[in-house]
Design a protein around this motif. Structure first.
Motif, PDB file in Angstrom:
ATOM      1  N   SER A 201      42.873 -16.418 -12.206  1.00  0.00           N
ATOM      2  CA  SER A 201      44.318 -15.909 -12.429  1.00  0.00           C
ATOM      3  C   SER A 201      44.471 -15.511 -13.678  1.00  0.00           C
ATOM      4  N   ARG A 202      45.675 -14.527 -14.188  1.00  0.00           N
ATOM      5  CA  ARG A 202      45.838 -14.101 -15.368  1.00  0.00           C
ATOM      6  C   ARG A 202      46.002 -15.451 -16.313  1.00  0.00           C
ATOM      7  N   ALA A 203      46.361 -16.369 -15.719  1.00  0.00           N
ATOM      8  CA  ALA A 203      46.516 -17.514 -16.977  1.00  0.00           C
ATOM      9  C   ALA A 203      45.101 -18.061 -17.269  1.00  0.00           C
ATOM     10  N   ASP A 204      44.017 -17.894 -16.310  1.00  0.00           N
ATOM     11  CA  ASP A 204      42.841 -18.275 -16.425  1.00  0.00           C
ATOM     12  C   ASP A 204      42.250 -17.510 -17.442  1.00  0.00           C
ATOM     13  N   ARG A 205      42.423 -15.977 -17.387  1.00  0.00           N
ATOM     14  CA  ARG A 205      41.975 -15.162 -18.309  1.00  0.00           C
ATOM     15  C   ARG A 205      42.633 -15.362 -19.643  1.00  0.00           C
ATOM     16  N   ALA A 206      43.982 -15.706 -19.826  1.00  0.00           N
ATOM     17  CA  ALA A 206      44.426 -16.116 -21.120  1.00  0.00           C
ATOM     18  C   ALA A 206      43.775 -17.294 -21.705  1.00  0.00           C
ATOM     19  N   SER A 207      43.496 -18.382 -20.720  1.00  0.00           N
ATOM     20  CA  SER A 207      43.059 -19.415 -21.486  1.00  0.00           C
ATOM     21  C   SER A 207      41.379 -19.247 -21.923  1.00  0.00           C
ATOM     22  N   LEU A 208      40.667 -18.313 -21.147  1.00  0.00           N
ATOM     23  CA  LEU A 208      39.263 -17.840 -21.897  1.00  0.00           C
ATOM     24  C   LEU A 208      39.607 -17.377 -23.060  1.00  0.00           C
ATOM     25  N   LEU A 209      40.520 -16.307 -23.202  1.00  0.00           N
ATOM     26  CA  LEU A 209      40.557 -15.855 -24.562  1.00  0.00           C
ATOM     27  C   LEU A 209      41.063 -16.516 -25.448  1.00  0.00           C
ATOM     28  N   GLN A 210      41.841 -17.677 -25.163  1.00  0.00           N
ATOM     29  CA  GLN A 210      42.217 -18.703 -26.251  1.00  0.00           C
ATOM     30  C   GLN A 210      41.066 -19.315 -26.626  1.00  0.00           C
ATOM     31  N   GLN A 211      40.128 -20.200 -25.721  1.00  0.00           N
ATOM     32  CA  GLN A 211      38.933 -20.646 -26.108  1.00  0.00           C
ATOM     33  C   GLN A 211      38.133 -19.880 -27.055  1.00  0.00           C
ATOM     34  N   LEU A 212      37.845 -18.726 -26.939  1.00  0.00           N
ATOM     35  CA  LEU A 212      37.015 -17.815 -27.963  1.00  0.00           C
ATOM     36  C   LEU A 212      37.870 -17.426 -29.187  1.00  0.00           C
ATOM     37  N   ALA A 213      38.932 -17.222 -29.091  1.00  0.00           N
ATOM     38  CA  ALA A 213      39.744 -16.995 -30.390  1.00  0.00           C
ATOM     39  C   ALA A 213      39.842 -18.313 -31.134  1.00  0.00           C
TER      40      ALA A 213
END
Length: 253
Positions: A201-213
């Motif tokens: 989901s888009r929420a998963d894409r946001a969560s991935l970027l949160q992990q990286l950032a």
């Protein structure tokens, strides 16, 4: 240059708000940040080479190289050094400045590493940056790669912690974070991103970027890949991601 401080405390709400911006506003903000740090009309070109193909013990649902799926891919031994040098020279002739070598291993043995280090030293001798992706590393192995002059180690998080179990079961999310920590501790550049279009989901894409950032140090290279569907893998029939959602993900990153 941008004077905004680097942050490691991004909330999911902030990242989701970026995803929700009007498309052109998001692109403008992303371009503004990009232009503060890079030549807007120049790209850095990297060329990948599979130095050991097939028969991987992992079950990554997107991967043709997993031994668990019948994709018609032939398993191969580690490439000889001269073939790697030839491929690197060809990549350099086409404008690549970084050469990325990948092996289908869960983790390399020390004997494997001896041969990969020969490849790293040879490619560096051509004046190119070097990158490898070999799976999980121990801290001594990361140090050996750094001592060999490796510039980048690629180890993607792939997706969000929440969706990860839908894609991979043979290696934990923490395993991936631990390898990134060992690479950082060894003093190498981190190349880490993910794959979109795997049914997340888009929420998963946001969560991935949160992990990286929010890593202790931002990755020096962040690949955002679109899934390439391969017949015989569990994700071969997943619904296509809207291309503009792919662009949004890169812009938010």
């Amino acid at each position: 240059m941008s004077t905004e401080p680097l942050r490691h405390d991004w909330s999911l709400e902030e990242i989701r708000a970026l995803f929700a911006l009007p498309f052109n506003d998001l692109l403008f903000r992303a371009q503004t940040i990009h232009r503060a740090h890079f030549d807007p009309n120049q790209v850095q070109v990297s060329t990948p080479l599979s130095i050991k193909t097939g028969a991987c013990a992992e079950d990554c649902a997107y991967c043709s190289q997993s031994a668990k799926y019948d994709t018609g891919l032939e398993r191969e031994k580690l490439l000889p050094l001269d073939e790697v040098i030839d491929a690197a020279e060809a990549a350099r002739a086409k404008g690549s400045t970084r050469f990325c070598m990948g092996a289908a291993w869960r983790n390399p043995t020390d004997k494997n590493l001896d041969k990969v280090i020969e490849m790293i030293e040879a490619v560096r001798g051509l004046g190119m940056e070097t990158c490898v992706t070999l799976g999980m590393l121990t801290q001594p192995q990361a140090k050996r790669l750094r001592d060999a002059g490796l510039d980048y180690y690629n180890h993607n998080l792939d997706t969000s912690p929440e969706f990860y179990g839908e894609v991979i079961t043979t290696r934990s999310y923490q395993d991936r974070l631990d390898t990134l920590e060992r690479v950082r501790n060894a003093g190498m550049n981190v190349c880490s991103g993910g794959i979109v279009g795997m049914g997340e989901s888009r929420a998963d894409r946001a969560s991935l970027l949160q992990q990286l950032a929010n890593l202790p140090k931002h990755p020096e290279s962040v690949p955002v890949n679109m899934l390439v569907k391969v017949e015989g893998t569990p994700l071969s029939d997943v619904e296509d991601l809207d291309p503009l959602e792919f662009v949004r993900t890169i812009a938010v990153a």
